[in-house]
Design a protein around this motif. Structure first.
Motif, mmCIF file in Angstrom:
data_model
loop_
_atom_site.group_PDB
_atom_site.id
_atom_site.type_symbol
_atom_site.label_atom_id
_atom_site.label_comp_id
_atom_site.label_asym_id
_atom_site.label_seq_id
_atom_site.Cartn_x
_atom_site.Cartn_y
_atom_site.Cartn_z
ATOM 1 N N ASP A 27 74.384 78.019 46.751
ATOM 2 C CA ASP A 27 75.658 78.811 47.699
ATOM 3 C C ASP A 27 76.874 78.031 47.895
ATOM 4 O O ASP A 27 76.960 76.825 48.514
ATOM 5 C CB ASP A 27 74.664 79.063 49.581
ATOM 6 N N PRO A 28 78.038 79.134 48.112
ATOM 7 C CA PRO A 28 79.048 78.560 47.956
ATOM 8 C C PRO A 28 79.645 77.598 48.878
ATOM 9 O O PRO A 28 80.173 76.772 48.733
ATOM 10 C CB PRO A 28 79.859 79.090 47.387
ATOM 11 N N SER A 29 78.758 78.384 50.493
ATOM 12 C CA SER A 29 79.373 77.775 51.847
ATOM 13 C C SER A 29 78.991 76.265 52.068
ATOM 14 O O SER A 29 77.664 76.341 51.748
ATOM 15 C CB SER A 29 79.512 79.303 52.625
ATOM 16 N N PRO A 30 79.346 75.250 53.064
ATOM 17 C CA PRO A 30 79.335 74.287 53.082
ATOM 18 C C PRO A 30 78.005 74.806 53.795
ATOM 19 O O PRO A 30 78.302 75.094 55.322
ATOM 20 C CB PRO A 30 79.980 73.880 53.652
ATOM 21 N N ARG A 31 77.140 73.605 53.846
ATOM 22 C CA ARG A 31 76.119 74.283 55.328
ATOM 23 C C ARG A 31 75.708 72.396 55.615
ATOM 24 O O ARG A 31 74.506 72.426 56.151
ATOM 25 C CB ARG A 31 74.678 74.837 55.182
ATOM 26 N N ARG A 51 87.220 76.303 50.777
ATOM 27 C CA ARG A 51 85.935 75.973 50.986
ATOM 28 C C ARG A 51 86.195 74.477 51.307
ATOM 29 O O ARG A 51 86.563 73.934 50.796
ATOM 30 C CB ARG A 51 85.003 76.194 49.538
ATOM 31 N N MET A 52 85.244 73.816 52.325
ATOM 32 C CA MET A 52 85.126 72.745 53.320
ATOM 33 C C MET A 52 84.033 72.747 54.216
ATOM 34 O O MET A 52 84.412 73.736 54.637
ATOM 35 C CB MET A 52 86.377 71.649 52.909
#
Lengths: 263, 337
Positions: B55-59, B158-159
């Motif tokens: 998943d590219p979004s940070p979790r 994105r971070m």
């Protein structure tokens, strides 16, 4: 070939709020006006991109291109569906990099590179190449708020292209650049394309999409209506054609001279 | 069904704009040669990517922030640079403000209102509280504004966004450190006899302070994206925080009321900042008093340790909940900024 980007049934909904203060909200509810409205920016989009593919994303303004790119980049999360990506992602979203206006070009360079996953050593090694490519000379130590929009885009593009990413996103970034710089950027993008980087290229310029991409996706009001890989006999040319001439036959007879002159 | 008809029906469903073709042709005509064309120069090489599909979004939340220490370091130094851009005194401001506050409280509370009676080394008693409240206030205040203040980055890059409240906490720590050094210096000069009990109290107090401040910073930074009122609310609360902790008056005055007003007493003591001040006074101030007979009344609550440990657990739970809340609403940040 391995899958580079996997987008499954992705939907992104935006809430448009009309009234922000309590007073406005109270007035609106007395007048029975809607307080907010939902709006689907990306609607049930699915596709798969292989590593090394160069994909052109086309569509009118407001058709959800930038939102889709933000979802792939990871800036936004989809409301429904899933997105998976492989490797390092770099790129520019919605004309311009995420720069902090009060910082100098140099500081922004380091910060931006770090966020895209470059280590300090890597940034130092590539620093000269980035500055050379951006060609903004002595303005490196000026706060970026004093930059012209062209310089801003130059530096942003230069950092992103030097990240050595596996996926490169370019969203109308070069709209503000001058012609020689645009040419330099396109050449550089062809170079990373040859290195097998997956490219996502958003542009309205058909000729440049034709030269850069081997696949075209067309978004319309958030729907993926044309995918040159899925549609029978689809091609980049077909996608451009689709966007351009599709419902020419059901257009009213009112297609006046003025419009004709435009084409 | 002919192919054209099929597409027609699909289009209606997809609510294509009625004038889409017209607009597209206009756009195209205007942009036809807007981009120079560069043809590919050679064959494409295959590129092996040694990574999993993710998943590219940070979790990762807070954990991911501490994995990306280099980015965190850059953001902290950036915030520091930005704070002192175009300021003549620069970092000195982080001394001037607490020093002024100390001077005013010392004179007004100590001499005019005579609250220093029965409190030996009143200055250290007071300064411990000022340091704690300063750190707490700066973390909370700065954290609350942090996401909004960095919207250029939040919208485009994105971070893990937790990085901004965490950076505010570190900036606050950077400003508080010199004050702690000054405090330590004065304690040593005054004759500091550290005991293990004092060190344990100090550690417990700091842990409570850090977890509570970070939990609030995380929670309010997210809320502030949706309602900008919260940064004003935080500021208002911080204005009377100085009076809600036992620093300009001794704890004995609070304790003397605990039988008459048990609910108020417990509310007062439920404040993690007040407990942190008490615990750190146990660390800094109590060990410099040679002769306990000069003390009047109870200087520390009888259940200081139990209360402190319970509060620490509560703060950790709050931090966890704040993180949960943050992760849930984080996806909406870019569109709300």
């Amino acid at each position: 070939m391995s899958v580079s980007i996997l987008v499954e049934n992705v939907t992104k909904e935006f809430t448009m709020q009309y009234h922000r203060t309590l007073k406005q909200m109270a007035v609106a509810s007395v007048k029975r006006l809607p307080l907010q409205e939902q709006f689907l920016a990306v609607n049930g989009v699915s596709f798969t991109v292989e590593q090394g593919e160069s994909v052109g994303l086309m569509g009118l303004n407001g058709s959800g291109k930038s939102t889709l790119l933000k979802l792939i980049n990871g800036v936004m999360k989809p409301d429904k569906g899933s997105i998976l990506t492989r490797g390092r992602i770099a790129g520019l979203i919605a004309t311009g990099a995420g720069f902090h206006p009060q910082l100098t070009g140099r500081e922004n360079l380091y910060l931006n590179a770090a966020i895209m996953g470059m280590s300090e050593a890597e940034t130092k090694r590539k620093f000269d190449a980035i500055v050379d490519f951006a060609d903004i000379g002595k303005f490196m130590d000026t706060p970026v708020s004093h930059y012209s929009s062209g310089m801003y885009a130059r530096l942003g593009f230069s950092i992103a292209i030097h990240v050595d990413a596996d996926i490169f996103l370019a969203d109308e970034v070069l709209a503000v650049g001058d012609r020689p710089f645009k040419k330099k950027c396109m050449a550089k993008m062809q170079e990373i394309r040859q290195q097998g980087t997956t490219i996502f290229y958003v542009s309205h310029a058909a000729a440049s999409v034709r030269a850069m991409c081997d696949r075209v996706l067309v978004l319309e009001s958030g729907h993926l209506n044309y995918d040159s890989k899925i549609v029978e006999g689809g091609s980049v040319e077909g996608g451009i054609h689709y966007l351009e001439y599709d419902d020419a036959d059901d257009e009213e007879v009112t297609s006046d001279e003025e419009l004709g002159a435009d084409i | 069904m002919k192919a054209a008809d099929k597409r027609e029906s699909q289009l209606v469903e997809a609510d294509r704009r009625p004038n889409a073709a017209k607009r597209a042709r206009r756009l195209l005509a205007n942009n036809a040669d807007a981009m120079p064309v560069v043809e590919a120069a050679g064959p494409t090489q295959a590129r092996e990517v040694q990574a999993e599909l993710v998943d590219p979004s940070p979790r990762g939340g807070l954990l991911e922030v501490f994995q990306q220490r280099y980015v965190l370091k850059l953001i902290v130094s950036r915030q520091l640079a930005q704070m002192y851009a175009a300021s003549l005194l620069g970092l000195a401001w982080s001394y001037v403000q607490p020093a002024m506050r100390f001077g005013v409280y010392y004179v007004v509370m100590g001499f005019i209102l005579n609250l220093h009676e029965g409190v030996p080394f009143f200055a250290i008693h007071l300064f411990t509280g000022i340091v704690v409240v300063h750190y707490f206030g700066e973390t909370w205040n700065g954290g609350t504004r942090s996401i909004w203040g960095n919207k250029a980055l939040v919208q485009k890059m994105r971070m893990p966004r937790e990085i901004f409240p965490v950076a505010s906490m570190l900036v606050a720590a950077y400003h508080t450190l010199p004050q702690i050094l000054v405090l330590t210096l004065f304690c040593v000069l005054a004759g500091w006899h550290l005991t293990w009990g004092a060190v344990a109290a100090g550690l417990l107090g700091m842990l409570i302070l850090v977890t509570f401040a970070l939990a609030l910073a995380l929670f309010f930074s997210a809320l502030n994206v949706f309602f900008r009122d919260f940064q004003n609310i935080v500021q208002t609360i911080m204005q009377f925080m100085h009076f809600l902790v036992p620093m300009m008056y001794p704890f004995s005055r609070v304790w003397s009321q605990h039988e008459a007003h048990p609910i108020l007493y417990n509310l007062y003591m439920a404040n993690p900042v007040a407990q942190s001040v008490i615990l750190l006074q146990r660390f800094f101030w109590r060990p410099i008093i040679d002769d306990p007979s000069t003390l009047r009344g109870r200087q520390f609550p009888p259940d200081m340790w139990e209360r402190g440990l319970i509060t620490l657990v509560v703060c950790l739970v709050l931090l966890y909940l704040a993180q949960r809340f943050f992760s849930r609403v984080e996806g909406k940040f870019p569109e709300r900024l």
